[in-house]
Design a protein around this motif. Structure first.
Motif, mmCIF file in Angstrom:
data_model
loop_
_atom_site.group_PDB
_atom_site.id
_atom_site.type_symbol
_atom_site.label_atom_id
_atom_site.label_comp_id
_atom_site.label_asym_id
_atom_site.label_seq_id
_atom_site.Cartn_x
_atom_site.Cartn_y
_atom_site.Cartn_z
ATOM 1 N N GLN A 83 0.836 -1.202 0.000
ATOM 2 C CA GLN A 83 0.000 0.000 0.000
ATOM 3 C C GLN A 83 0.873 1.254 0.000
ATOM 4 O O GLN A 83 0.595 2.208 -0.729
ATOM 5 N N ASP A 84 1.945 1.234 0.815
ATOM 6 C CA ASP A 84 2.874 2.370 0.845
ATOM 7 C C ASP A 84 3.537 2.560 -0.518
ATOM 8 O O ASP A 84 3.685 3.690 -0.995
ATOM 9 N N ALA A 85 3.920 1.446 -1.139
ATOM 10 C CA ALA A 85 4.553 1.527 -2.464
ATOM 11 C C ALA A 85 3.585 2.102 -3.496
ATOM 12 O O ALA A 85 3.961 2.924 -4.328
ATOM 13 N N VAL A 86 2.330 1.695 -3.417
ATOM 14 C CA VAL A 86 1.313 2.217 -4.351
ATOM 15 C C VAL A 86 1.126 3.714 -4.128
ATOM 16 O O VAL A 86 1.057 4.491 -5.085
ATOM 17 N N LEU A 87 1.059 4.144 -2.854
ATOM 18 C CA LEU A 87 0.903 5.572 -2.557
ATOM 19 C C LEU A 87 2.097 6.376 -3.061
ATOM 20 O O LEU A 87 1.926 7.456 -3.641
ATOM 21 N N ARG A 88 3.317 5.838 -2.858
ATOM 22 C CA ARG A 88 4.519 6.531 -3.360
ATOM 23 C C ARG A 88 4.507 6.610 -4.874
ATOM 24 O O ARG A 88 4.844 7.641 -5.456
ATOM 25 N N ALA A 89 4.097 5.516 -5.523
ATOM 26 C CA ALA A 89 4.041 5.509 -6.988
ATOM 27 C C ALA A 89 3.016 6.530 -7.489
ATOM 28 O O ALA A 89 3.275 7.259 -8.447
ATOM 29 N N ARG A 90 1.868 6.602 -6.818
ATOM 30 C CA ARG A 90 0.853 7.605 -7.203
ATOM 31 C C ARG A 90 1.400 9.015 -7.047
ATOM 32 O O ARG A 90 1.191 9.874 -7.900
ATOM 33 N N ASP A 150 4.544 9.942 -7.094
ATOM 34 C CA ASP A 150 5.553 10.161 -8.142
ATOM 35 C C ASP A 150 4.901 10.493 -9.471
ATOM 36 O O ASP A 150 5.332 11.400 -10.181
ATOM 37 N N VAL A 151 3.853 9.754 -9.809
ATOM 38 C CA VAL A 151 3.145 10.002 -11.073
ATOM 39 C C VAL A 151 2.523 11.396 -11.066
ATOM 40 O O VAL A 151 2.614 12.137 -12.055
ATOM 41 N N GLU A 152 1.921 11.771 -9.936
ATOM 42 C CA GLU A 152 1.295 13.101 -9.824
ATOM 43 C C GLU A 152 2.349 14.207 -9.952
ATOM 44 O O GLU A 152 2.140 15.202 -10.648
ATOM 45 N N ASN A 153 3.503 14.016 -9.285
ATOM 46 C CA ASN A 153 4.584 15.004 -9.386
ATOM 47 C C ASN A 153 5.110 15.101 -10.818
ATOM 48 O O ASN A 153 5.384 16.197 -11.307
ATOM 49 N N MET A 154 5.270 13.952 -11.470
ATOM 50 C CA MET A 154 5.738 13.956 -12.866
ATOM 51 C C MET A 154 4.748 14.669 -13.774
ATOM 52 O O MET A 154 5.120 15.453 -14.641
ATOM 53 N N ARG A 155 3.446 14.400 -13.547
ATOM 54 C CA ARG A 155 2.410 15.039 -14.356
ATOM 55 C C ARG A 155 2.446 16.556 -14.162
ATOM 56 O O ARG A 155 2.399 17.318 -15.121
#
Length: 200
Positions: A65-72, A74-79
């Motif tokens: 769950q933590d990994a999914v939140l971090r990935a989200r 990261d994606v939001e920051n990249m966007r």
């Protein structure tokens, strides 16, 4: 052997059999208790093993769950960064092109200043140059290019480049007395500072 001896032997046999039955019964009870204790130990070990497996599974789920939140995130920051870069690229794509147009604007302004407005022969030509200049400036203004003409304003090194400093009783200290060359900004970014003379 007499009847009495037979009776005694039979009674002893019965007593021995009843003692064996009691021993067997005690043995069976002990076996049952031992088996129950062994089964209880096995059940406790199995429960402990299952609890450990459950804790490990819960830990893995939390990590995922933590990994999914971090990935989200990261994606939001990249966007967000991509949107900012696209916005900057859109805003400043004309930067080099605008820089190349500035000498054209300067030359049109010089032609207007140099022309003799009193001469009847020059008047139509001057009107054409003024109209061309106005159209040109209006067109580049639509794309975010604005002039910086700070005469009489306080000197600001972010927008102005001081070419000289002179004493002047007519101007306050640190104000622009004269603009030698207008500056320009494109969508808020200075592409050429105004060259000015500053009062001291």
């Amino acid at each position: 052997m007499s009847n009495e001896e037979n009776k005694i032997n039979e009674e002893q046999l019965k007593q021995n059999e009843s003692a064996d039955i009691e021993v067997d019964a005690v043995g069976t009870d002990a076996d049952i208790e031992w088996n129950q204790a062994e089964e209880s130990d096995e059940a406790a070990a199995k429960i402990a093993e299952l609890e450990a497996a459950l804790l490990a599974s819960e830990s893995r789920v939390k990590e995922q769950q933590d990994a999914v939140l971090r990935a989200r995130a990261d994606v939001e920051n990249m966007r967000r960064r991509s949107e900012q870069e696209i916005d900057k690229a859109r805003k400043y794509a004309l930067n080099k092109f605008a820089e190349e147009l500035l000498p054209v604007i300067d030359n049109l302004e010089r032609a207007i200043q140099a022309a003799d407005a009193e001469s009847e022969a020059v008047k139509p030509l001057l009107e054409g140059v003024e109209l061309t200049h106005k159209t040109f400036v209006d067109t580049v203004n639509k794309f975010g290019l604005k002039e910086i003409n700070p005469e009489g304003e306080v000197f600001n090194p972010e927008f102005h480049q001081a070419m000289s400093i002179q004493e002047s009783p007519d101007h306050e200290s640190n104000t622009v007395m004269f603009v030698m060359q207008k500056g320009y900004e494109l969508n808020g970014r200075v592409i050429r500072p105004a060259m000015v003379m500053v009062a001291k």
